[in-house]
Each structure stands twice: as structure tokens, then as C-alpha cells.
Scaffold this motif. Sequence first.
Motif, PDB file in Angstrom:
ATOM      1  N   LEU A   1      -1.449   3.138  -6.307  1.00 39.05           N
ATOM      2  CA  LEU A   1      -1.914   3.290  -4.831  1.00 39.05           C
ATOM      3  C   LEU A   1      -1.548   1.980  -4.183  1.00 39.05           C
ATOM      4  CD1 LEU A   1      -5.175   5.050  -5.333  1.00 39.05           C
ATOM      5  CD2 LEU A   1      -2.924   6.099  -5.305  1.00 39.05           C
TER       6      LEU A   1
ATOM      7  N   PHE B   1      -9.801   2.719  -1.142  1.00 33.76           N
ATOM      8  CA  PHE B   1      -9.437   4.113  -0.900  1.00 33.76           C
ATOM      9  C   PHE B   1     -10.521   5.038  -1.414  1.00 33.76           C
ATOM     10  CE2 PHE B   1      -5.640   1.782  -2.303  1.00 33.76           C
ATOM     11  CZ  PHE B   1      -4.661   2.311  -1.132  1.00 33.76           C
TER      12      PHE B   1
ATOM     13  N   ASN C   1      -1.505   6.952   1.851  1.00 33.74           N
ATOM     14  CA  ASN C   1      -2.058   7.026   2.961  1.00 33.74           C
ATOM     15  C   ASN C   1      -3.095   8.246   2.935  1.00 33.74           C
ATOM     16  OD1 ASN C   1      -3.120   6.493   5.833  1.00 33.74           O
ATOM     17  ND2 ASN C   1      -0.880   6.200   6.282  1.00 33.74           N
ATOM     18  N   VAL C   2      -3.907   8.232   4.230  1.00 27.50           N
ATOM     19  CA  VAL C   2      -4.778   9.310   4.086  1.00 27.50           C
ATOM     20  C   VAL C   2      -4.197  10.726   4.157  1.00 27.50           C
ATOM     21  CG1 VAL C   2      -6.799  10.306   5.571  1.00 27.50           C
ATOM     22  CG2 VAL C   2      -6.591   8.014   5.358  1.00 27.50           C
TER      23      VAL C   2
ATOM     24  N   ARG D   1      -8.916   5.302   3.629  1.00 21.82           N
ATOM     25  CA  ARG D   1      -8.186   4.198   3.196  1.00 21.82           C
ATOM     26  C   ARG D   1      -8.645   2.936   4.240  1.00 21.82           C
ATOM     27  NH1 ARG D   1      -2.059   2.299   4.911  1.00 21.82           N
ATOM     28  NH2 ARG D   1      -3.390   1.496   6.379  1.00 21.82           N
ATOM     29  N   SER D   2      -8.828   1.868   3.442  1.00 18.57           N
ATOM     30  CA  SER D   2      -9.278   0.759   4.237  1.00 18.57           C
ATOM     31  C   SER D   2      -8.401  -0.301   3.544  1.00 18.57           C
ATOM     32  CB  SER D   2     -10.724   0.304   3.913  1.00 18.57           C
ATOM     33  OG  SER D   2     -11.200   0.170   2.500  1.00 18.57           O
TER      34      SER D   2
ATOM     35  N   VAL E   1       0.954  -1.216  -0.101  1.00 17.33           N
ATOM     36  CA  VAL E   1      -0.145   0.001  -0.008  1.00 17.33           C
ATOM     37  C   VAL E   1       1.141   1.180  -0.029  1.00 17.33           C
ATOM     38  CG1 VAL E   1      -1.784   1.227   1.221  1.00 17.33           C
ATOM     39  CG2 VAL E   1      -1.978  -1.182   1.301  1.00 17.33           C
TER      40      VAL E   1
ATOM     41  N   ILE F   1      -6.429  11.723  -0.952  1.00 16.39           N
ATOM     42  CA  ILE F   1      -6.987  10.451  -0.414  1.00 16.39           C
ATOM     43  C   ILE F   1      -7.634  10.848   1.013  1.00 16.39           C
ATOM     44  CG2 ILE F   1      -6.319   8.329   0.593  1.00 16.39           C
ATOM     45  CD1 ILE F   1      -6.005   8.446  -2.325  1.00 16.39           C
TER      46      ILE F   1
END
Length: 381
Positions: free
Chosen positions: A102, A211, A91-92, A196-197, A88, A193
Motif C-alpha cells: 500500500l 489507511f 487511494n480511497v 487514507r491519511s 503511496v 480502502i
Amino acid sequence: MTLRPRILALVLALLAALALVAFALLRRGDGAPAAPPAPAAARPSLTVTTITPQRAMLATTLAANGNIAAWQEASVGAETGGQRLTEVRVNVGDRVRRGQVLATFATETLGAEAAQARAAVAEAEAAAADAAANADRARRLQGTGALSAAQINQYLTAEKTAHARLDAVRATARAQQVRLGQAQVLAPDEGIISARSATVGAVVGAGTELFRLIRQGRLEWRAEVTSAELGRLTTGTTAIVTAASGARLEGRVRMIGPTVDPQTRAALVYVDVKPLPGKHGQALAGMFARGEFNLGASPALTVPQPAVVVREGFSYVMRVNPDERVSQVKVQTGRVVGDRVEITSGLPQDARIVASGGSFLQDGDRVRVVEAGPGNGTVAK
């Protein structure tokens, strides 16, 4: 004591009193009775500066409340299922560009399936070539009688079948190649972003959201405006918005909602916003914000803010009369722009009023007036 001495004493006392009265009259001069002392003149209670109301062009605004939200959000999910997330990369809060990677999935299984599909294509191509060669020989022998019509037709049908199988295998190979490409999750647009999961090591199904993206990083203010005030706004109307964080933004109406909430009788007005120059804090999606729409300007009768006295919930100004006594005049106020207050009713345009300090005065007080002179000086009147 006998009666005669008593009468003599009374006569002497009376003569003494008359002598004292005569002496007092002689000292006064003409003997006229003394006039009572004149009362002292009333002293001014305050020295004040007077002004007259002024006509000015004041901005007309419409206040509203609402929330800041993302202009549009994009949901970025997994297009292929049953694969393990190996990386990943964002990030947020990260800003990304269109096409940026991503996240990535494991490619071992997908790579093997793609290789198997390529091998099937090669096999189908060889079979199609053989069928095409047999069909060509059958066509050359068609008029010689060496082969029956049934045999010739069989070779021609086998050629068509081989080409159809080749097309199907090639389509399967392309699908496997697409799945292999989907092992990389790409950003559909530039933006920020917001959620995010995605978790490294997770095996997710097709369509699972990984996302959430604020497209182009654009925010909007969704102002709630009553149906009675909705007609005062048009597309393109400008606004100044202040978020709960203190951030100040400038905006422009993009769209007025097509419906009114039957419960609140308010409609949503969508305003595109961007930060004003300078550091005023940060506005984030989901924040509450207040704003004012700029509806232009109109003439108004104005006075300085210090000239308005608020007592018991009402507004007053202290009017100076010709005898230099003040009268408390109740007025209605309107817009406030800078240090000027609009007077909507209750005050003539030529009235002389106390410029400041009116809160120290009462109705009927006498004042000493100082008029504003040239060059910021004062002239006693």
C-alpha cells in the motif's frame, strides 16, 4: 245598470264555467278525476363490477430502520517510526488483496542499520569460533597438569560468553531485518480502502494509522428493532433492504444484539447484505436504510386495492345489497401485498362489494351491477 241585468250576467258566467267542466269530464271518458302522475323510477348512478373477498396466503413482514456499516474495519498503520513516506500506491475506494503493498518508507537508514547488524554478527561468529578453539585445547590439557583448573575454567567460560554474544547479535540482526521489511506497508486482508491519511514525504511515528480497510468489502445492515418485536426474529431470517440511494440488497440475520438500549428500548440486529442482481444504485457504509424482514406467510381475507375507499382517515368498502343499492361498510385493513389488501375485520367473506369506483358512490346509491364473466368478459345482471 239595474239589479236584474247584473244577476243575469252572473248566471251566464256560472253556466259557462259549468260547461267547461262538463267538457273536460267528457274528454276524460268516464268522468273519474285524473290520477296524479307516477313518479319516475330512480336511475342507477353508476355501472359497477362486483366481487367477493378471497382467501390468500400473504407474506408476513416486519419493517425496521437502521444504518449500513462495514462488517469489520482494519486499521493499517506504520510499524516502524521516524521514517519518511516515499510512495503511496492506493487511494480511497481501491479494492486491494491480502499482502498487497500500500505504501513504502525510505530504506536508507534501515538498510544501513541492517548492514551494521550483519557485520556485528560476523564479528561475533569469529570471536565465538576462537573461544570454542581455546576451550577445546583446555579440555584436552585438563588431565595433564599443563594448565591450572582456573585457567581451564576461564577458557570454558569465555566459550559460553562468546556463544551468548553471538545469539544476541543475531537477534539484533533479525530485528533490523524485520524493520527493513516494515518499510513496505502491506494489506492485512483483501477489501476496500475506506480512508487514507498517508501523505508522501511525511515522517510518521510507529503506530500511526495510514489507511482504513473494509475487510473483504462486506457490508451489514444494523437494524433497530424494538424489544417487543425482537422475539419474532431468529438467526437466518431473510430481509430485503432499500438504501437511501435506492440500492436494493438482500440480507440474512447474522446476529441479534445481546442488549437493548435502555433509552430507546431497541436492540441492534446485524444483517449481512449483498446487492440484488441488476443495477439498483450503490449502497455505501454510513447510509440510512429501510428494510423488511420476511417472517413467512399466513392466510388472509383480501380484496383488490381499488375496492378500498379511504375517507376522513378511515377505510371503507361499498357493499352491494340485493336491491342493488350500496352500503358503505367500515373495515380494518392489514397487510398490502401487490394489488391485494388484507381485511382484518368488518367484512363478511360472502359479501358482494364494488370492485372499483367506490369513491364516486355514496351510502344508499343505486347501481347497475355487471358481474365478471368468463374470459375477462362482463355479463350484465
